[in-house]
Design a protein around this motif. Structure first.
Motif, PDB file in Angstrom:
ATOM      1  N   PRO A   4       0.437  -6.354   8.142  1.00  0.00           N
ATOM      2  CA  PRO A   4       0.117  -4.960   8.480  1.00  0.00           C
ATOM      3  C   PRO A   4       0.821  -4.516   9.754  1.00  0.00           C
ATOM      4  O   PRO A   4       0.962  -5.288  10.702  1.00  0.00           O
ATOM      5  N   GLY A   5       1.230  -3.284   9.749  1.00  0.00           N
ATOM      6  CA  GLY A   5       1.956  -2.748  10.898  1.00  0.00           C
ATOM      7  C   GLY A   5       2.861  -1.627  10.421  1.00  0.00           C
ATOM      8  O   GLY A   5       2.746  -1.170   9.287  1.00  0.00           O
ATOM      9  N   GLU A   6       3.716  -1.158  11.314  1.00  0.00           N
ATOM     10  CA  GLU A   6       4.600  -0.075  10.933  1.00  0.00           C
ATOM     11  C   GLU A   6       5.929  -0.222  11.642  1.00  0.00           C
ATOM     12  O   GLU A   6       6.030  -0.934  12.654  1.00  0.00           O
ATOM     13  N   VAL A  43       4.803   2.014   6.663  1.00  0.00           N
ATOM     14  CA  VAL A  43       3.521   1.502   7.123  1.00  0.00           C
ATOM     15  C   VAL A  43       3.065   0.485   6.098  1.00  0.00           C
ATOM     16  O   VAL A  43       3.025   0.780   4.904  1.00  0.00           O
ATOM     17  N   MET A  80       0.780  14.230  -1.632  1.00  0.00           N
ATOM     18  CA  MET A  80       0.911  12.938  -0.977  1.00  0.00           C
ATOM     19  C   MET A  80      -0.432  12.354  -0.542  1.00  0.00           C
ATOM     20  O   MET A  80      -0.486  11.271   0.009  1.00  0.00           O
ATOM     21  N   GLU A 138       5.600   4.536  -2.883  1.00  0.00           N
ATOM     22  CA  GLU A 138       4.324   3.948  -2.493  1.00  0.00           C
ATOM     23  C   GLU A 138       3.657   3.221  -3.654  1.00  0.00           C
ATOM     24  O   GLU A 138       2.775   2.402  -3.453  1.00  0.00           O
ATOM     25  N   ARG A 153      -3.876  10.381  -0.936  1.00  0.00           N
ATOM     26  CA  ARG A 153      -4.103   9.180  -1.741  1.00  0.00           C
ATOM     27  C   ARG A 153      -4.958   9.487  -2.970  1.00  0.00           C
ATOM     28  O   ARG A 153      -4.877   8.788  -3.964  1.00  0.00           O
ATOM     29  N   ASN A 213       0.725  -2.008  17.649  1.00  0.00           N
ATOM     30  CA  ASN A 213       1.343  -2.233  16.344  1.00  0.00           C
ATOM     31  C   ASN A 213       1.593  -3.723  16.213  1.00  0.00           C
ATOM     32  O   ASN A 213       2.431  -4.277  16.922  1.00  0.00           O
ATOM     33  N   PRO A 214       0.869  -4.404  15.327  1.00  0.00           N
ATOM     34  CA  PRO A 214       1.013  -5.858  15.253  1.00  0.00           C
ATOM     35  C   PRO A 214       2.316  -6.330  14.607  1.00  0.00           C
ATOM     36  O   PRO A 214       2.628  -7.503  14.658  1.00  0.00           O
ATOM     37  N   SER A 215       3.090  -5.403  14.024  1.00  0.00           N
ATOM     38  CA  SER A 215       4.300  -5.830  13.310  1.00  0.00           C
ATOM     39  C   SER A 215       5.384  -6.262  14.303  1.00  0.00           C
ATOM     40  O   SER A 215       5.369  -5.876  15.466  1.00  0.00           O
ATOM     41  N   GLU A 224       8.837   9.722  -2.121  1.00  0.00           N
ATOM     42  CA  GLU A 224       7.981   8.936  -1.236  1.00  0.00           C
ATOM     43  C   GLU A 224       6.757   8.422  -1.986  1.00  0.00           C
ATOM     44  O   GLU A 224       6.327   7.296  -1.781  1.00  0.00           O
ATOM     45  N   LYS A 225       6.198   9.259  -2.843  1.00  0.00           N
ATOM     46  CA  LYS A 225       5.031   8.836  -3.617  1.00  0.00           C
ATOM     47  C   LYS A 225       5.427   7.751  -4.617  1.00  0.00           C
ATOM     48  O   LYS A 225       4.694   6.789  -4.812  1.00  0.00           O
ATOM     49  N   TYR A 254       2.208   1.132   2.314  1.00  0.00           N
ATOM     50  CA  TYR A 254       1.113   2.110   2.340  1.00  0.00           C
ATOM     51  C   TYR A 254       1.690   3.506   2.533  1.00  0.00           C
ATOM     52  O   TYR A 254       1.227   4.473   1.942  1.00  0.00           O
ATOM     53  N   ARG A 255       2.709   3.579   3.374  1.00  0.00           N
ATOM     54  CA  ARG A 255       3.368   4.867   3.591  1.00  0.00           C
ATOM     55  C   ARG A 255       4.849   4.587   3.697  1.00  0.00           C
ATOM     56  O   ARG A 255       5.271   3.631   4.355  1.00  0.00           O
ATOM     57  N   TYR A 256       5.616   5.439   3.041  1.00  0.00           N
ATOM     58  CA  TYR A 256       7.059   5.267   2.996  1.00  0.00           C
ATOM     59  C   TYR A 256       7.646   6.640   3.227  1.00  0.00           C
ATOM     60  O   TYR A 256       7.305   7.576   2.515  1.00  0.00           O
ATOM     61  N   ARG A 257       8.439   6.763   4.274  1.00  0.00           N
ATOM     62  CA  ARG A 257       8.951   8.089   4.592  1.00  0.00           C
ATOM     63  C   ARG A 257      10.450   7.996   4.830  1.00  0.00           C
ATOM     64  O   ARG A 257      10.920   7.074   5.485  1.00  0.00           O
TER      65      ARG A 257
END
Lengths: 386, 218
Positions: free
Chosen positions: A316-318, A335, B176, A70, B178, B24-26, A66-67, A343-346
């Motif tokens: 931007p969004g998820e 995300v 994890m 990112e 940042r 959530n704007p996506s 995951e890191k 920004y985030r990947y899971r």
């Protein structure tokens, strides 16, 4: 003092009586154990041959996928997803592509959806055959069933190689479609393979399904109740063997699965035998889907032309996207902050979450049953540890 | 499934809970509900057990790290400059505190609907990283919460067995996050071999200190 008592003393396990007959023994199964399908360890506490406690130990293959993702562009992670569950690279690609398509609102052309279904179901076929082969191997049916499975898998991997250039690390899907179109003659070859598959299944079934030793080793072993399966997030064939009527292909209506007629086999006992049978039955349904898909596949573009490859930046969004992978619910949660990297990947790994109930299934069983139960859960350590 | 309706339904039935709808704007349109840690378990139980909702399947749990950041804003202020009142532009820096966020994706096996997305935030990223555990409500949280504890450092109160999952037990940091920095050496138990090497290196440098050669540009 006998050696056994010494060993017990060093582990702080009290023998229950002076004779030392009722003492507990802690053993580490794995990480280098032929039945653990990779580097996976179970710390098992035994009372004689009976399992009293079992704690799985993870992380031997941990590389923080995951890191890595990112720090990589969206498309740059696509080849990495092949390496999660290396038995089914194409469904991993698909789940990731699906999540990104949800995140960025990308439409997939008709032909690409068919290509995805065809490659995805072929992946399911080869995963399930191999799983059954490995399960038989774990049970002591050394060689033959596994080799039969591998013979069949080879034919499917040849198809993958002809289509994607790689047998296992396919890297085939793209956001909004697939990477390459079918080469000349591929579809005819694939039709031949799929047409021959039921014959293989008949042969395999006649060898295994009513085999007395197999029934003895698997029936009423590792029974998973329906309630626990739902609560513990068990998904895929494992949950359906316990009678949980939940197939994401039917529930989410993702891709074009609505167009195909297929049934969802369900188990009633939730034991190892049911898990084995569910996979056999699911393969027949996959053959069904494949035949319909290969009959109906239209001509057309294979990738959405509006999706940028360079400079791909979702707003931007998820988004959480999931598919019915061969092992269970494979999901990707992304995300975006508007940059080229997520920004985030899971990854929602079905193998890891299906292991939640390993201890519950093994308690009170023999050591030899652990091997069979673990084999029936169907794990790949590349995905468990990520 | 209307999240707005679910929100008001929960608010009517779980007294005292504070919910916030996070848009959530996506294009995925997966909006989420921000729970307060105090009433989170009650809300989760309500979502799981109410007959028309029945979110019995907690599919995915994950963490997100939001480090604190400084936002600089240019604002105009009226000020006395050399005895004359003028409009002066000033930069004001505000610090937004960081937090760790945990995201839950719930589905319903019985009703075949979902997902509903829940989230919770910790107070900060140091001492206040406690959140209630959902393991007593959904068993699937067991390993996933352990993973979040392992990689993000969220402490789940009420988890029966909160140990590291993927990293080894003696590992100190949370990979994890940042602001995580790789350690210089991944060896968790330095072997005698390393110590011997280091002594040898020290010995060598004392016995024969390295001098920059004269012609070399430094």
């Amino acid at each position: 003092m006998s050696t056994a008592t010494l060993a017990a003393a060093s582990l702080n396990l009290e023998p229950a009586n002076e004779s030392g007959m009722d003492q507990l023994l802690e053993i580490a199964m794995g990480p280098q154990h032929p039945s653990t399908h990779g580097v996976f360890r179970m710390n098992v506490v035994l009372d004689g041959e009976r399992v009293v406690r079992l704690k799985p130990v993870f992380g031997y293959l941990h590389r923080n996928h995951e890191k890595i993702a990112e720090n990589e562009t969206y498309l740059g992670s696509m080849p990495y997803t092949d390496r999660l569950d290396y038995m089914c690279p194409l469904t991993n690609n698909w789940a990731y592509a699906l999540a990104v398509e949800k995140l960025a609102g990308i439409q997939v052309p008709e032909r690409a959806e068919y290509l995805r279904v065809i490659t995805g179901e072929l992946t399911r076929l080869q995963n399930h055959t191999c799983l059954i082969g490995f399960l038989m191997q774990d049970m002591g049916a050394s060689g033959t069933p596994l080799m039969y499975a591998f013979r069949q898998r080879e034919i499917i991997l040849d198809l993958f190689e002809a289509l994607t250039g790689a047998r296992m690390m396919c890297n085939y899907m793209r956001f909004g479609g697939c990477r390459v179109d079918l080469p000349a003659g591929w579809l005819d070859q694939a039709k031949k393979v799929v047409a021959g598959f039921p014959r293989f299944l008949d042969e395999y079934e006649s060898l295994l399904v009513s085999n007395e030793i197999l029934m003895d080793r698997t029936q009423d072993v590792g029974v998973l109740s329906k309630e626990l399966a739902i609560s513990a997030g068990i998904s895929g064939p494992m949950a359906r063997a316990s009678g949980v009527d939940y197939d994401i292909r039917k529930v989410d209506h993702y891709s074009i699965y609505d167009r195909f007629a297929f049934r969802v086999p369900l188990g009633s006992h939730g034991d190892v035998y049911d898990r084995f049978m569910i996979r056999l039955l699911e393969m027949r349904e996959s053959v069904n889907i494949l035949q319909q898909a290969m009959r109906d596949i239209p001509e057309g573009p294979i990738v959405d032309p509006k999706t940028k490859i360079r400079g791909f930046r979702p707003k931007p969004g998820e988004a959480y996207g999931r598919i019915e992978g061969p092992k269970g619910e494979l999901g990707f949660y992304l995300v975006s902050d508007g940059s080229p990297n997520p920004y985030r990947y899971r990854v929602r790994p079905p193998s890891l979450i299906n292991l939640t109930i390993l201890e519950d299934l093994c308690l009170g069983r023999n050591v030899a049953d652990i091997v069979v139960i673990l084999g029936s859960i169907d794990i790949v350590m590349g995905e468990v540890d990520r | 499934m209307n999240l707005e309706a679910i929100k008001s339904e929960i608010e009517a039935n779980v007294p005292g809970c504070r919910l916030e709808l996070i848009a959530n704007p996506s294009p995925s349109g997966q909006h989420s509900l921000l729970l307060d840690a105090e009433h989170a378990s009650a809300v989760a139980l309500y979502l799981r057990d109410t007959p028309n909702l029945r979110f019995d399947f907690c599919s995915n749990i994950t963490g997100i790290d939001w480090p604190g950041k400084e936002v600089s804003q240019k604002i105009k202020v009226r000020k006395l400059v050399d005895g004359v009142e003028q409009e002066v532009e000033e930069t004001r820096i505000t610090t937004i505190p960081g937090s760790l966020e945990v995201v839950y994706h719930l589905y319903s096996v019985e009703k075949k609907h979902g997902p509903i997305v829940l989230r919770m935030r910790t107070k900060d990223r140091d001492a206040g990283v406690h959140l209630p555990s959902f393991t007593p409500i959904w068993r699937s949280a067991e390993l996933q919460e352990r993973e979040i504890f392992d990689l993000f450092g969220v402490l789940f109160d009420g988890h029966p067995d909160l140990r590291r999952l993927l990293m080894w037990d003696e590992f100190q940091d949370y990979p994890m996050r940042r602001d995580y920095v790789d350690p210089d050496d991944y060896e968790y138990e330095p072997t005698a071999h390393d110590a011997v090497l280091q002594r040898a290196r020290q010995h060598l440098s004392q016995a024969n200190p390295v001098q920059p050669s004269e012609g070399e540009a430094r």
